[in-house]
Design an enzyme around this catalytic site. Structure first.
Site, PDB file in Angstrom:
ATOM      1  N   GLU A 219       0.880  -1.165   0.000  1.00 51.20           N
ATOM      2  CA  GLU A 219       0.000   0.000   0.000  1.00 51.20           C
ATOM      3  C   GLU A 219       0.917   1.214   0.000  1.00 51.20           C
ATOM      4  O   GLU A 219       1.676   1.427   0.952  1.00 51.20           O
ATOM      5  CB  GLU A 219      -0.880  -0.007   1.247  1.00 51.20           C
ATOM      6  CG  GLU A 219      -1.822  -1.193   1.302  1.00 51.20           C
ATOM      7  CD  GLU A 219      -2.570  -1.297   2.624  1.00 51.20           C
ATOM      8  OE1 GLU A 219      -3.587  -1.997   2.659  1.00 51.20           O
ATOM      9  OE2 GLU A 219      -2.132  -0.696   3.618  1.00 51.20           O
TER      10      GLU A 219
ATOM     11  N   ASP B  58      -5.154   8.691  10.787  1.00 48.36           N
ATOM     12  CA  ASP B  58      -3.821   8.169  11.064  1.00 48.36           C
ATOM     13  C   ASP B  58      -3.242   8.698  12.355  1.00 48.36           C
ATOM     14  O   ASP B  58      -3.526   9.820  12.767  1.00 48.36           O
ATOM     15  CB  ASP B  58      -2.874   8.545   9.917  1.00 48.36           C
ATOM     16  CG  ASP B  58      -3.071   7.641   8.714  1.00 48.36           C
ATOM     17  OD1 ASP B  58      -2.743   6.444   8.832  1.00 48.36           O
ATOM     18  OD2 ASP B  58      -3.575   8.120   7.689  1.00 48.36           O
TER      19      ASP B  58
END
Lengths: 406, 265
Positions: free
Chosen positions: B50, B61
């Site tokens: 990814e 995140d």
């Protein structure tokens, strides 16, 4: 008197967004999967609460007895005489308990939190008014409260930080990114994805993923509903124009919504900052373009690569890169005009209102006052120009004194 | 599903092996260096990368991936530069590559244009953190048109009804988030993980990989008892962010990832 090009007869406001949570192309639910069930739960709770007589009685009871509603409308005769145009009338949200319109929404959402059986509340705050309102509602309803606030804002709104702490809230300064409102929202979102099972995010404005823009608008509609009835009773006619400052847009949508189908000109005033240069302002409609940010599709200050730009405003509460989805829709429909006032214009309006009327407006609200001062002469002396005075300026003394020294 | 996905995932799972997926940030620690990190991961036997497209406000995140996004942007990762990096990786390896990020940079570029160029550059799938299944029509149509798989996250909070909707759309693989929270390493796995993954696997036909918080071979091994594979991100990204000579960073990445790949065999 409405925006040129719009046939008011053919305009119908969206009582609620569509099933995808959209106002036209704007809004939606652009959120990480982990939050989607919580948004569905919130929407279900909200849909049942909004028609639940017991919930509404609790909400309106608190607005009357705890907030002190209805807030008055006040005709600013000295200022109007000086300006020599429209009769300026202020909707005095600054006289609410905790000093701004934010308390309306904070109480509504915290009542909903109790109904959903959650016990922890988080919120973001820019100017600190929403943080104070949420901390107040949490103290009242015995909820744990954590407020995220950009480091820059904790410094320029230090008094509000102390108020939140005294009310029992934990204030978390955010050092990420630009250390202002959008970064506080990012941190609140991070907390929410982590603690989503027992925590509700009391979003402070008519922004974010569905159902927030709709729900917050409904909690804030009391402003316009009251103002419309008060003005009709007092003056026997509708105002020619209603104006409000627009950050995320909750005070503006709240005061304007019940005027949407009236022949009334509606003007939203964004933060023009120091200039319209990149990073120098928060005038999303002036230089922004459509983007997806923090859960919603709307106008966004972004670069050519879709990275979100920094913003600046003398008022922390308007210092935000995007704007509520319904405002984006009203903008594109041509029903509401959006313009901006600069830092200097807002500061000048702050001082002028203080001297002529004995009112210290919040620097956010000062942007709407600045527009009214500049445009009062566009109206006839019989016209009423309603300005939503969304909050009081005590919190801003530090900033105003700092600006005077420069 | 792209041929590269089919070739790699299909054959490995058929042999009873598990998949190891790595997340890294584009442009970290530098533009060409991030290509080198990707190629090193391919050499180490990683099954899928990814490749993070940086965004200014990555609210899903934790601090490590956020720092990586900031570094990527500082180092000049724009969408065209991102595709250049992909082309450089693709020139040297057949490893499946996922464009991973947030929606706004993709929408700004144009969803259709992005899918077209991503596919031409060698991307196999797209996963955008803030595009849940109900907002995925445009992305899904663009991906389908240009031969990309649309992948989705599932979470511990995702109920059966949503899993069914996700199963309808998900291609390539499904990424199950091992806990509520943002990305970042943690010491313990959730006690309910096994139960959750069994539910997801009973509904979703694509392989189910599990990530968020994994960093040790033991955790990867444990996850692989119930899932089709494991994803490690922040632990690798943290090593790529170190202030030390690049060859040492590569050695640190290898030292971490080698045993993780081994734990999936």
């Amino acid at each position: 008197m409405h925006a040129p090009g719009l046939e008011l007869e053919s305009f119908s406001p969206l009582v609620e967004p569509d099933e995808r949570g959209r106002f036209g192309e704007f809004g939606g639910k652009f959120a990480p999967e982990v939050l989607m069930p919580a948004l569905e739960e919130l929407e279900a709770a909200w849909r049942s609460a909004r028609v639940d007589p017991e919930f509404l009685a609790q909400f309106h009871g608190l607005l009357a007895d705890f907030v002190g509603r209805p807030s008055p409308v006040y005709e600013a005769k000295r200022l109007s005489d000086e300006l020599g145009g429209a009769r300026l009338v202020f909707k005095r949200e600054d006289l609410n308990h905790t000093g701004a319109h934010k308390i309306n929404n904070a109480l509504g959402q915290c009542l909903l939190v109790k109904k959903m059986g959650k016990h922890r509340v988080i919120a973001e705050t820019g100017a600190g008014q929403h943080g104070v309102a949420t901390a107040t509602a949490c103290a009242l309803m015995d909820l744990e409260c954590v407020i995220y606030m950009g480091r820059v804002d904790t410094e320029r709104q230090a008094v509000n930080v102390e108020r939140m702490k005294m009310l029992g809230a934990t204030v978390v300064p955010v050092d990420q990114g630009t250390r202002t409102l959008k970064d506080a929202v990012n941190e609140a979102m991070r907390d929410w994805v982590t603690n989503v099972r027992d925590t509700h995010y009391v979003l402070g404005t008519a922004y974010g993923p569905h159902p927030f823009p709709w729900m917050v608008r409904e909690f804030q509609r009391v402003i316009g509903r009251e103002a419309r009835a008060q003005i009709l009773a007092k003056f026997g006619k509708l105002p020619a124009c209603v104006t409000a400052c627009v950050g995320g847009g909750s005070n503006a949508i709240g005061v304007m919504w019940d005027f949407l189908t009236d022949p009334v000109r509606l003007v939203g005033v964004e933060a023009g900052g120091r200039s319209l240069g990149e990073g120098e302002h928060a005038a999303r409609f002036a230089t922004g373009s459509v983007g997806i940010f923090q859960g919603s599709k709307s106008y966004l200050l972004q670069d050519s690569e879709g990275q979100v730009l920094g913003t600046h405003s003398v008022s922390a509460g308007l210092d935000y890169a995007s704007v509520g989805a319904e405002h984006a829709w009203l903008h594109d429909m041509g029903r509401v005009e959006y313009t901006y006032a600069t830092d200097d214009q807002a500061l000048a309006a702050f001082h002028r209102l203080a001297r002529t009327e004995g009112i210290l407006p919040a620097l956010e609200s000062s942007h709407a006052v600045a527009w009214a001062i500049e445009h009062a002469v566009d109206f006839s002396p019989s016209d009423i120009l309603l300005v939503n005075l969304s909050g009081r300026g005590d919190k801003d003394l530090h900033t105003v004194m700092g600006a005077a020294r420069v | 599903m792209s041929d590269r996905f089919q070739a790699r995932f299909g054959s490995k799972l058929a042999r009873g092996q598990k998949l190891f997926v790595a997340y890294i940030g584009a442009g970290v620690p530098g533009l060409d260096e991030s290509v080198e990190v990707a190629l090193e991961l391919a050499r180490l036997g990683v099954d899928c990368i990814e490749f993070g497209l940086p965004f200014s406000d990555p609210y899903g995140d934790g601090s490590v991936n956020q720092a990586a996004a900031e570094a990527g942007l500082r180092n000049g990762v724009t969408v065209p530069v991102y595709f250049d990096l992909i082309r450089k990786i693709r020139a040297k390896t057949d490893i499946p590559l996922v464009a991973f990020g947030y929606s706004n940079p993709v929408w700004k570029f144009g969803v259709e244009a992005f899918a077209l160029e991503a596919s031409a550059a060698g991307i196999d799938a797209m996963l955008l953190v803030d595009i849940p299944v109900e907002e995925s029509d445009e992305l899904d149509a663009a991906c389908a048109k240009h031969g990309l798989a649309t992948t989705f996250l599932t979470a511990p909070t995702t109920p059966r009804k949503r899993l069914e909707a996700i199963a309808q759309r998900a291609r390539g693989f499904v990424y199950h988030v091992s806990r509520t929270g943002v990305t970042g390493e943690q010491s313990d796995l959730s006690a309910t993980l096994g139960e959750e993954v069994r539910l997801v696997k009973s509904i979703v036909r694509s392989p189910v990989v599990v990530g968020f918080g994994l960093s040790t071979p033991e955790q990867v091994h444990e996850v692989c008892q119930v899932a089709d594979g494991a994803v490690v991100g922040s632990a690798i990204v943290r090593r790529t962010l170190q202030e030390k000579p690049f060859p040492e960073i590569l050695r640190d990445v290898a030292k971490l990832v080698g045993p993780l790949v081994e734990a999936c065999r």
